[in-house]
Design a protein around this motif. Structure first.
Motif, PDB file in Angstrom:
ATOM      1  N   PHE A 133       0.867  -1.171   0.000  1.00  0.00           N
ATOM      2  CA  PHE A 133       0.000   0.000   0.000  1.00  0.00           C
ATOM      3  C   PHE A 133       0.907   1.224   0.000  1.00  0.00           C
ATOM      4  O   PHE A 133       1.791   1.346   0.872  1.00  0.00           O
ATOM      5  CB  PHE A 133      -0.904   0.002   1.236  1.00  0.00           C
ATOM      6  N   SER A 134       0.723   2.094  -0.969  1.00  0.00           N
ATOM      7  CA  SER A 134       1.610   3.261  -1.049  1.00  0.00           C
ATOM      8  C   SER A 134       1.467   4.104   0.217  1.00  0.00           C
ATOM      9  O   SER A 134       0.432   4.088   0.898  1.00  0.00           O
ATOM     10  CB  SER A 134       1.268   4.110  -2.278  1.00  0.00           C
ATOM     11  N   SER A 135       2.506   4.849   0.476  1.00  0.00           N
ATOM     12  CA  SER A 135       2.494   5.696   1.676  1.00  0.00           C
ATOM     13  C   SER A 135       1.334   6.683   1.650  1.00  0.00           C
ATOM     14  O   SER A 135       0.774   7.009   2.699  1.00  0.00           O
ATOM     15  CB  SER A 135       3.817   6.443   1.782  1.00  0.00           C
ATOM     16  N   SER A 188       0.334  12.137   4.824  1.00  0.00           N
ATOM     17  CA  SER A 188       1.538  12.563   4.117  1.00  0.00           C
ATOM     18  C   SER A 188       1.344  13.978   3.616  1.00  0.00           C
ATOM     19  O   SER A 188       0.299  14.601   3.831  1.00  0.00           O
ATOM     20  CB  SER A 188       1.800  11.644   2.914  1.00  0.00           C
ATOM     21  N   PHE A 189       2.349  14.443   2.893  1.00  0.00           N
ATOM     22  CA  PHE A 189       2.293  15.762   2.287  1.00  0.00           C
ATOM     23  C   PHE A 189       1.047  15.924   1.412  1.00  0.00           C
ATOM     24  O   PHE A 189       0.520  17.010   1.250  1.00  0.00           O
ATOM     25  CB  PHE A 189       3.563  15.965   1.452  1.00  0.00           C
ATOM     26  N   HIS A 190       0.571  14.818   0.863  1.00  0.00           N
ATOM     27  CA  HIS A 190      -0.586  14.867  -0.038  1.00  0.00           C
ATOM     28  C   HIS A 190      -1.917  14.883   0.701  1.00  0.00           C
ATOM     29  O   HIS A 190      -2.950  15.083   0.086  1.00  0.00           O
ATOM     30  CB  HIS A 190      -0.555  13.674  -0.991  1.00  0.00           C
ATOM     31  N   GLY A 191      -1.881  14.658   2.001  1.00  0.00           N
ATOM     32  CA  GLY A 191      -3.119  14.702   2.765  1.00  0.00           C
ATOM     33  C   GLY A 191      -3.245  13.551   3.735  1.00  0.00           C
ATOM     34  O   GLY A 191      -2.297  12.798   3.955  1.00  0.00           O
ATOM     35  N   PRO A 192      -4.440  13.404   4.314  1.00  0.00           N
ATOM     36  CA  PRO A 192      -4.638  12.325   5.287  1.00  0.00           C
ATOM     37  C   PRO A 192      -4.664  10.957   4.624  1.00  0.00           C
ATOM     38  O   PRO A 192      -4.789  10.847   3.409  1.00  0.00           O
ATOM     39  CB  PRO A 192      -6.005  12.657   5.906  1.00  0.00           C
ATOM     40  N   LYS A 193      -4.554   9.913   5.446  1.00  0.00           N
ATOM     41  CA  LYS A 193      -4.588   8.553   4.902  1.00  0.00           C
ATOM     42  C   LYS A 193      -5.950   8.256   4.291  1.00  0.00           C
ATOM     43  O   LYS A 193      -6.941   8.955   4.560  1.00  0.00           O
ATOM     44  CB  LYS A 193      -4.223   7.534   5.982  1.00  0.00           C
ATOM     45  N   CYS A 194      -5.991   7.209   3.500  1.00  0.00           N
ATOM     46  CA  CYS A 194      -7.227   6.842   2.802  1.00  0.00           C
ATOM     47  C   CYS A 194      -8.336   6.488   3.792  1.00  0.00           C
ATOM     48  O   CYS A 194      -8.144   5.643   4.665  1.00  0.00           O
ATOM     49  CB  CYS A 194      -6.931   5.644   1.904  1.00  0.00           C
ATOM     50  N   PRO A 195      -9.529   7.079   3.636  1.00  0.00           N
ATOM     51  CA  PRO A 195     -10.637   6.739   4.532  1.00  0.00           C
ATOM     52  C   PRO A 195     -11.187   5.332   4.280  1.00  0.00           C
ATOM     53  O   PRO A 195     -11.984   4.825   5.073  1.00  0.00           O
ATOM     54  CB  PRO A 195     -11.688   7.814   4.221  1.00  0.00           C
ATOM     55  N   SER A 228       9.020  10.364   2.400  1.00  0.00           N
ATOM     56  CA  SER A 228       9.911  11.523   2.280  1.00  0.00           C
ATOM     57  C   SER A 228      10.444  11.927   3.648  1.00  0.00           C
ATOM     58  O   SER A 228       9.770  11.777   4.669  1.00  0.00           O
ATOM     59  CB  SER A 228       9.188  12.703   1.627  1.00  0.00           C
ATOM     60  N   ASN A 229      11.640  12.473   3.637  1.00  0.00           N
ATOM     61  CA  ASN A 229      12.251  12.933   4.890  1.00  0.00           C
ATOM     62  C   ASN A 229      11.414  14.045   5.508  1.00  0.00           C
ATOM     63  O   ASN A 229      11.246  14.110   6.725  1.00  0.00           O
ATOM     64  CB  ASN A 229      13.675  13.433   4.642  1.00  0.00           C
ATOM     65  N   THR A 230      10.867  14.921   4.667  1.00  0.00           N
ATOM     66  CA  THR A 230      10.069  16.046   5.173  1.00  0.00           C
ATOM     67  C   THR A 230       8.824  15.533   5.888  1.00  0.00           C
ATOM     68  O   THR A 230       8.508  15.944   7.000  1.00  0.00           O
ATOM     69  CB  THR A 230       9.634  16.957   4.008  1.00  0.00           C
ATOM     70  N   THR A 231       8.114  14.631   5.226  1.00  0.00           N
ATOM     71  CA  THR A 231       6.904  14.074   5.841  1.00  0.00           C
ATOM     72  C   THR A 231       7.245  13.375   7.147  1.00  0.00           C
ATOM     73  O   THR A 231       6.582  13.581   8.166  1.00  0.00           O
ATOM     74  CB  THR A 231       6.231  13.063   4.883  1.00  0.00           C
ATOM     75  N   HIS A 266       1.344  15.141  12.539  1.00  0.00           N
ATOM     76  CA  HIS A 266       0.747  15.255  11.200  1.00  0.00           C
ATOM     77  C   HIS A 266       1.761  15.975  10.318  1.00  0.00           C
ATOM     78  O   HIS A 266       2.730  16.551  10.810  1.00  0.00           O
ATOM     79  CB  HIS A 266      -0.582  15.999  11.239  1.00  0.00           C
ATOM     80  N   TRP A 267       1.532  15.970   9.014  1.00  0.00           N
ATOM     81  CA  TRP A 267       2.575  16.418   8.099  1.00  0.00           C
ATOM     82  C   TRP A 267       2.688  17.926   7.990  1.00  0.00           C
ATOM     83  O   TRP A 267       3.740  18.471   7.684  1.00  0.00           O
ATOM     84  CB  TRP A 267       2.366  15.830   6.698  1.00  0.00           C
ATOM     85  N   SER A 268       1.567  18.666   8.187  1.00  0.00           N
ATOM     86  CA  SER A 268       1.594  20.089   7.878  1.00  0.00           C
ATOM     87  C   SER A 268       2.327  20.887   8.946  1.00  0.00           C
ATOM     88  O   SER A 268       2.420  20.467  10.091  1.00  0.00           O
ATOM     89  CB  SER A 268       0.171  20.616   7.730  1.00  0.00           C
TER      90      SER A 268
END
Ligand code: SF4
Ligand code: SF4
Length: 139
Positions: A85-87, A93-100, A123-126, A135-137
């Motif tokens: 399962f992709s991150s 992640s940077f792209h948003g919350p995990k899949c609901p 990613s290192n940033t995430t 959380h990522w933000s």
């Protein structure tokens, strides 16, 4: 991991409207993130597919198709396939919350005899923001 001949990464269809998935492939190539446990010298092939969009039901159809072709054309059985399962599905992640629908996705792929793993490119940033803030933000 010696018995794994093929890795399929299941990615979020929505995220992939913007993401090529390159960084997942690179993480696999370099054996980083969720792929760090595979030996670098192992001859393992790689495929990425998306869930097809919410609720992710197309995942099963796509996975079934890949497994059928793998057996027929490459002699690779389902138990020699690892499903990651992709991150961007299994964690914030940077792209948003995990899949609901993550639990549903896990239930779908559990119908096939593949080995399942969580995570792909991280990613290192995430990772550092998750470690710092939960959380990522940025706060
Ligand atoms: S984990 Fe990252 S690189 Fe992989 S599909 Fe998701 S957003 Fe793209
Ligand atoms: S079901 Fe989950 S992984 Fe698939 S598009 Fe929707 S949010 Fe993304």
């Amino acid at each position: 991991m010696d018995d794994i001949k093929y890795v399929i990464t299941l990615q979020c269809h929505i995220v992939k409207e913007r993401c090529s998935g390159y960084l997942c492939e690179e993480a696999f190539h370099l054996r980083q993130g969720g792929f760090a446990h595979y030996p670098k010298e192992a001859d393992i092939r790689f495929l990425s597919i998306t869930c097809g969009g919410c609720c992710g039901r197309a995942s099963l159809r796509k996975l079934s198709n890949a497994l059928k072709l793998l057996k027929k054309r490459a002699g690779i059985e389902a138990d020699q396939v690892a499903l990651h399962f992709s991150s961007c599905i299994c964690r914030e992640s940077f792209h948003g919350p995990k899949c609901p629908h993550y639990d549903y996705l896990k239930e779908l792929v559990s119908r096939k005899n593949v080995k399942c793993f969580e995570g792909s490119r991280i990613s290192n940033t995430t990772q550092s923001r998750l470690d710092e803030n939960g959380h990522w933000s940025k706060e």
